[in-house]
Design a protein around this motif. Sequence first.
Motif, PDB file in Angstrom:
ATOM      1  N   ALA A  87      32.785  36.168  35.442  1.00  0.00           N
ATOM      2  CA  ALA A  87      31.774  35.762  34.461  1.00  0.00           C
ATOM      3  C   ALA A  87      30.401  36.303  34.846  1.00  0.00           C
ATOM      4  O   ALA A  87      29.680  36.862  33.998  1.00  0.00           O
ATOM      5  N   MET A  88      30.011  36.159  36.100  1.00  0.00           N
ATOM      6  CA  MET A  88      28.700  36.664  36.531  1.00  0.00           C
ATOM      7  C   MET A  88      28.653  38.182  36.506  1.00  0.00           C
ATOM      8  O   MET A  88      27.660  38.780  36.052  1.00  0.00           O
ATOM      9  N   ALA A  89      29.724  38.832  36.986  1.00  0.00           N
ATOM     10  CA  ALA A  89      29.730  40.293  36.988  1.00  0.00           C
ATOM     11  C   ALA A  89      29.760  40.848  35.564  1.00  0.00           C
ATOM     12  O   ALA A  89      29.050  41.812  35.245  1.00  0.00           O
ATOM     13  N   GLY A  90      30.579  40.244  34.696  1.00  0.00           N
ATOM     14  CA  GLY A  90      30.639  40.707  33.312  1.00  0.00           C
ATOM     15  C   GLY A  90      29.315  40.535  32.590  1.00  0.00           C
ATOM     16  O   GLY A  90      28.898  41.416  31.825  1.00  0.00           O
ATOM     17  N   TYR A  91      28.632  39.425  32.841  1.00  0.00           N
ATOM     18  CA  TYR A  91      27.325  39.203  32.210  1.00  0.00           C
ATOM     19  C   TYR A  91      26.307  40.207  32.738  1.00  0.00           C
ATOM     20  O   TYR A  91      25.482  40.721  31.968  1.00  0.00           O
TER      21      TYR A  91
END
Length: 276
Positions: A87-91
């Motif tokens: 989630a953090m990397a994709g955002y």
Amino acid sequence: MSRRAKTAVYGVLCLLALPFLFPTWWMLTSSVKPVNEVFAFPPTLWPDTFSLDAYREAFTLQPFARQYFNSMYIAALVTVGTLAVSAMAGYAFARIRFRGANVLFLVVLTGLLIPSEVTIVPLFQMFHGWGMVDTHWPLILVPVLGAPSVLATFIMRQFFLALPYELEEAGRVDGLGRFALFRRIALPLARPALGAVAIFTFLHSWNLYLEPIVFLSSAEKFTLPQALTQFVDAYGGPMWDVQLSAASMTALPVLAVFVIAQRQFIEGLAHTGVKG
């Protein structure tokens, strides 16, 4: 569509589902049959003699309860860790613009092209040097930082790219920073993607087989896929009734997680507020 047409469609779908449901039905019913009935010909759809001896033997022949707990908590940790990282990397890949972002993302995606069999020997040497062989740490760290997390990052990035920027403008006006925008606006809207990621991550960790047989050697530390291969008789032959009962118990959490995550997936789609 008329009621008669709906009935016909449902009937056809039920017939098409039978080839997929029959193996599961055979596994469940055979797990409560005596071993001489498992391969009876013609096969029976219901046991003539109902017996739970195979279920009791599954827990007495080896520490199956401990192995069950091992798979459960490892899959839970891997799912939570993968959701957090992806989630953090994709955002970050979707919203933060920096030089070389696309190139870096392509480098990350190359992790999907490398088979796990290629990296298993270097990983074993690395974890052996860290003193983590015959522990559960490799089974947790490898999926969270490996190919499953890369695929999850790709899914999350594509989802965040589809979110209109206008949804975050109100947060910027209120003075929210980048992480606050992610936590309070983007992440709640990402429930559909998070549900999909949770499903395939849990299933991947639950069914993981290669890494356990490489990194684990103690029976009390085995996970379920590895434990299922250990139900053999004195001659090394499979104990079919015990294996079927253990496999039936192994399938229950998978079905439960799929139903729960699927519900979250549908609810998330209904409440995202994003059309098109």
